[in-house]
Scaffold this active site. Structure first.
Site, short mmCIF file in Angstrom:
data_model
loop_
_atom_site.label_atom_id
_atom_site.label_comp_id
_atom_site.label_asym_id
_atom_site.label_seq_id
_atom_site.Cartn_x
_atom_site.Cartn_y
_atom_site.Cartn_z
N ASN A 1 0.83 -1.19 0.00
CA ASN A 1 0.00 0.00 0.00
C ASN A 1 0.88 1.26 0.00
OD1 ASN A 1 -1.85 2.03 0.50
ND2 ASN A 1 -3.05 0.84 1.94
N ASP A 2 1.45 1.60 1.15
CA ASP A 2 2.23 2.86 1.25
C ASP A 2 3.31 2.97 0.18
OD1 ASP A 2 0.74 3.40 3.48
OD2 ASP A 2 2.29 2.77 4.91
N VAL A 3 3.98 1.85 -0.13
CA VAL A 3 5.11 1.92 -1.05
C VAL A 3 4.68 2.12 -2.49
CG1 VAL A 3 6.58 0.52 0.45
CG2 VAL A 3 5.27 -0.61 -1.36
N THR A 4 3.34 2.18 -2.72
CA THR A 4 2.83 2.43 -4.07
C THR A 4 2.05 3.74 -4.13
OG1 THR A 4 0.69 1.36 -3.66
CG2 THR A 4 2.50 -0.07 -4.37
N ALA B 1 1.14 3.61 7.33
CA ALA B 1 1.23 5.06 7.54
C ALA B 1 -0.13 5.66 7.86
CB ALA B 1 1.85 5.73 6.32
#
Ligand code: TAP
Length: 474
Positions: free
Chosen positions: A399-402, A440
């Site tokens: 999620n966050d890393v995209t 996050a």
């Protein structure tokens, strides 16, 4: 030549194996071997220590300690889930810091009794005590936050920095009083009382340091505390005049510092920002873009059958694994899916973000477990230019890393963090269970992209169903 004269030789061999072990750990292909080499070195070091003259009477007690610690460590390491590894590391790390602090207290008491206190050794002892105690209590808080025993949210209150600063100042002041006594040869305050108060203050400082840090930053904090423990152990080495402890502690301190820097860099944050900033503390709804449907765009949900069709028409597929893949233990299903696609001439690559998951190398370890060939794993810098040529980016539990907000929304808490350019792919399939945010705690605009199709479900289950659907089209 006595056995004792061979101890430094054994220590030297052990130190070399630690360095070789660390070198091995720098690549997934050599990591297992590196671990074994370092473990063998540690065994040599432990055995050699039994022959040291000052260990004499303590052997049974030490063996009892080794047995208790060995069984607890072995059982813990076997039972712990991969996703709980950061907590485990925090626990082990805290134990190391605590041990260094205990050694320091005992050594100070011993030297005082013998009347051999001198400035250099006392300074090293004090540093081992303070840094070790900070690492112990800080690691305990980090463990509690990650395990959900205490709130993972950042704990803040008015005047907090003043209180934390006050604790640090009091610790430094009492340490100076103690050292002045050592230099002058007489103490205004009973030194063991000073040591006790300094220990309590250092423990309080560790708590005060970690409590205001949000759960999302905990892996970085654990890495930093790991570096502290290394430093404490190195100081204990000076206190005990043990060269191996100095070398091993310095190695841990240096590698922990480098890892902390790398992790902060991968999140595009300074260490100061991690320790005193707000990431993970704030969860402003919509800070990363509108919530689903806010601006007329809507979520497109598909089933495994549609996903299978999309994949079967692709030529280039990039799999983006994240924390959810680890939670679901979907690595074997993902491997099966990749094998199936490759057997049909479709290229499959894996995009590895440096902070995907919850610990450094998390995705590499998971995929290695499913025997995914290393040459199919690509770092962020290598794979990012390839997304625009990818027919499908298959995001599994990431999620966050995209999150494109990291590039485009200066108001986002993750603004500036390098991300995988998933949104540049021709089609995007996201597998996750719900619209809940990642670690996050912020929305992901990627899910509202017209190119994105959401396949809701547990990663292992969903990938398994896609495999079944693909097999039907064979
Ligand atoms: P996250 O942003 O945490 O997202 C994981 C997603 O997986 C969640 O949105 C969740 O959505 C989904 N998920 C959870 N269980 C699932 C399951 N059983 N099946 C399918 N999906 C599931 O993960 P990420 O993209 O890997 O990012 C890592 C985060 O950790 C970043 O914020 C990073 O900064 C932080 N972090 C990592 C590290 C290291 S070293 N790795 C260090 C510090 C911080 P649902 O609940 O809807 O399923």
């Amino acid at each position: 030549m006595t056995v004792e004269t061979l101890i430094p030789v054994a220590y030297l061999i052990a130190a070399v194996t630690f360095i070789l072990g660390l070198k091995g750990l720098s690549s997934p292909t050599t990591a297992v071997q590196g671990n074994r080499i370092a473990a063998a070195g540690m065994l040599i070091a432990v055995i050699a220590t039994f022959f040291a003259a000052d260990v004499n009477g303590g052997v049974p007690l030490i063996l009892a300690g080794v047995a208790v610690g060995g069984v607890a460590g072995f059982a813990g390491a076997r039972m712990v889930k991969m996703t709980a590894m950061p907590q485990m590391v925090a626990l082990f790390n805290g134990a190391g810091g605590g041990a260094a602090a205990l050694v320091a207290i005992l050594e100070f008491a011993r030297q005082r009794e013998l009347g051999v206190l001198e400035f250099g050794a006392s300074l090293a002892t004090l540093l081992a005590l303070i840094i070790g105690a900070v690492s112990f209590s800080g690691s305990a808080v980090a463990f509690g936050k990650l395990q959900g025993l205490i709130t993972p949210k950042a704990f803040r209150y008015g005047g907090q920095q003043l209180v934390t600063g006050g604790i640090a100042a009091a610790t430094a002041l009492l340490s100076l009083v103690l050292l002045a006594g050592v230099i002058g040869g007489s103490f205004a305050i009973e030194p063991m009382l000073l040591i006790a108060v300094i220990t309590l203050l250092a423990l309080a400082f560790g708590v005060a340091l970690v409590m205001p840090i949000g759960g999302a930053d905990m892996p970085v904090v654990i890495s930093l505390l790991n570096a502290y423990t290394g430093l404490a152990v190195a100081m204990a080495g000076f206190t005990l005049n043990n060269q191996l402890l100095i070398v091993a502690g310095t190695l841990v301190g240096a590698s922990g510092t480098i890892l902390t820097r790398l992790m902060s860099k991968a999140m595009n944050r300074s260490l100061g920002n991690v320790l005193f900033g707000a990431f993970g503390a704030v969860t402003p709804a919509g800070a990363a873009g509108p919530a689903a449907g806010d601006d007329g765009r809507s979520i497109r949900s598909i089933g495994p059958e549609d996903a299978a069709i999309l994949l079967s028409y692709a030529q280039n597929v990039i799999v983006v694994p994240g924390y959810g893949l680890a939670v679901a233990q979907a690595q074997h299903s993902v491997r099966e899916l990749a094998d199936l696609l490759e057997s049909r001439g479709i290229s499959v690559k894996y995009a590895i973000h440096p902070v995907a998951g919850r610990m450094p190398g998390h995705m590499n370890v998971l995929l290695a477990e499913a025997n995914v060939p290393y040459d199919k794993l690509f770092d962020m810098d290598q794979i990012n230019p390839e997304f625009q040529r990818a027919d499908v980016a298959l995001v599994i539990g990431a999620n966050d890393v995209t999150n494109p907000a990291a590039r485009s929304n200066p108001g986002s808490p993750i603004y500036g963090m390098p991300i995988l350019d998933v949104d540049k792919a021709q089609n995007i399939i996201v597998i996750k269970r719900s619209m809940k945010p990642g670690f996050a705690g912020i929305d992901n605009d990627l899910y509202l992209d017209p190119k994105t199709a959401m396949l809701f479900g547990d990663a292992k289950d969903a990938v398994g169903k896609v495999v079944q659907e693909l097999k039907k089209t064979a």
